[in-house]
Design an enzyme around this catalytic site. Structure first.
Site, short mmCIF file in Angstrom:
data_model
loop_
_atom_site.label_atom_id
_atom_site.label_comp_id
_atom_site.label_asym_id
_atom_site.label_seq_id
_atom_site.Cartn_x
_atom_site.Cartn_y
_atom_site.Cartn_z
N LYS A 13 40.50 38.33 4.67
CA LYS A 13 40.17 37.58 3.45
C LYS A 13 40.95 38.11 2.25
O LYS A 13 41.52 37.34 1.49
CB LYS A 13 38.66 37.68 3.17
CG LYS A 13 37.77 37.18 4.30
CD LYS A 13 36.29 37.24 3.95
CE LYS A 13 35.72 38.63 3.74
NZ LYS A 13 35.60 39.44 4.98
N ARG A 87 27.36 36.37 0.49
CA ARG A 87 27.14 36.98 1.79
C ARG A 87 25.73 36.72 2.30
O ARG A 87 25.39 37.16 3.41
CB ARG A 87 27.32 38.49 1.68
CG ARG A 87 28.66 39.03 2.15
CD ARG A 87 28.62 40.52 1.88
NE ARG A 87 29.53 41.30 2.66
CZ ARG A 87 30.78 41.61 2.29
NH1 ARG A 87 31.28 41.13 1.19
NH2 ARG A 87 31.52 42.40 3.04
N ARG A 126 43.65 50.20 8.87
CA ARG A 126 43.92 49.66 7.55
C ARG A 126 44.06 50.73 6.46
O ARG A 126 43.32 51.70 6.41
CB ARG A 126 42.74 48.73 7.18
CG ARG A 126 42.74 48.23 5.76
CD ARG A 126 41.88 47.01 5.66
NE ARG A 126 40.47 47.32 5.48
CZ ARG A 126 39.55 46.38 5.22
NH1 ARG A 126 39.90 45.12 5.16
NH2 ARG A 126 38.30 46.73 5.05
N ARG A 160 39.57 53.25 3.11
CA ARG A 160 38.21 53.10 2.61
C ARG A 160 37.22 53.94 3.39
O ARG A 160 37.32 54.08 4.59
CB ARG A 160 37.80 51.62 2.70
CG ARG A 160 38.32 50.82 1.52
CD ARG A 160 38.14 49.35 1.72
NE ARG A 160 36.85 48.98 2.27
CZ ARG A 160 36.47 47.72 2.44
NH1 ARG A 160 37.28 46.74 2.08
NH2 ARG A 160 35.30 47.45 2.95
N ARG A 171 28.44 46.79 9.38
CA ARG A 171 28.95 45.66 8.59
C ARG A 171 28.99 44.40 9.44
O ARG A 171 28.67 43.30 8.96
CB ARG A 171 30.35 45.99 8.05
CG ARG A 171 30.29 46.90 6.83
CD ARG A 171 31.52 47.76 6.68
NE ARG A 171 32.72 47.03 6.32
CZ ARG A 171 33.97 47.52 6.49
NH1 ARG A 171 34.15 48.70 7.02
NH2 ARG A 171 34.99 46.81 6.11
#
Ligand code: ADP
Ligand code: ZN
Length: 214
Positions: A13, A87, A126, A160, A171
């Site tokens: 996203k 969300r 990532r 992160r 998550r």
């Protein structure tokens, strides 16, 4: 046109939102980025949400709706890209109200579909540029050999705190329990556009463009 990008963590996203910003002058509104900013600047709210975020849980609807409300009043651009918001169904209802109050509309909801296996692989690989937030991936989009961000030239990169397997599991669970119901909600509103999030960045970009009718 205002759009929502919806999909599990790691669906891409943020990457696509940045492309839409660059190419169309739209404005990305990422509640995840806003919350991380609040943490970095050490606000009361930032301290309150830190543990929840690191464990992979959702922060309260009240907090994120407040953040979006603020931004909707101050930000300007050729349409908003809601990234990571809403969300929950309560957030979706709040967004409907906020948009209506600001005489704005939702043009489309792009659902980015990606397998769980791919998500884990993507997220654990990532990193982002500490200066401009450009997203890199050890496998598919490595940091350039000279160690400098290809967008801004900075040489600091960070991972992160919640990009580890355990938070990711939480998550994902939160996504399926609380966010996935929004897909039905927006389908019924006639706004849902599913795209295959598994392709190359450019392929996904093209699918999104086609789904937005441009
Ligand atoms: P990702 O989509 O990769 O999981 P985000 O950057 O969108 O990550 O969000 C990171 C974290 O911030 C979430 O796990 C959650 O704790 C919090 N968060 C972000 N947006 C929301 C939201 N709309 N509602 C509740 N919590 C949120
Ligand atoms: Zn950069």
């Amino acid at each position: 046109m205002n759009i929502i990008l919806i999909g599990p963590p790691g669906a891409g996203k943020g990457t696509q939102a940045r492309i839409l910003e660059e190419e169309r002058g739209m404005v990305q509104l990422s509640t995840g980025d806003m919350l991380r900013e609040a943490r970095t600047s050490g606000t009361e709210m930032g301290k309150k949400v830190a543990d929840i975020m690191d464990s992979g849980g959702l922060v309260t609807d009240e907090i994120v709706v407040g953040l979006i409300e603020e931004k909707l009043q101050s930000a300007e651009g050729d349409g908003f890209i809601f990234d990571g918001f809403p969300r929950t169904l309560a957030q979706a209802a709040a967004l409907d109200d906020l948009l209506r109050a600001n005489k704005q509309e939702l043009g489309a909801v792009v659902e980015m579909k990606v397998d769980d296996d791919a998500l884990v692989a993507r997220i654990t690989a990532r990193s982002t540029c500490a200066n401009c937030g450009e997203v890199y991936n050890d496998i598919t989009r490595p940091i350039p050999d000279d160690g400098k961000c290809s967008v801004c030239g900075a040489s600091d990169f960070k991972r992160r705190a919640d990009d580890n397997e355990e938070s990711l599991r939480t998550r994902l669970m939160e996504y399926y329990k609380k966010t996935a119901p929004l897909i039905g909600y927006y389908y019924h509103a006639g706004l849902l556009n599913p795209v295959n999030g598994l392709g190359e960045i450019d392929e996904v970009k093209a699918e999104i463009a086609a789904s937005l009718g441009a």
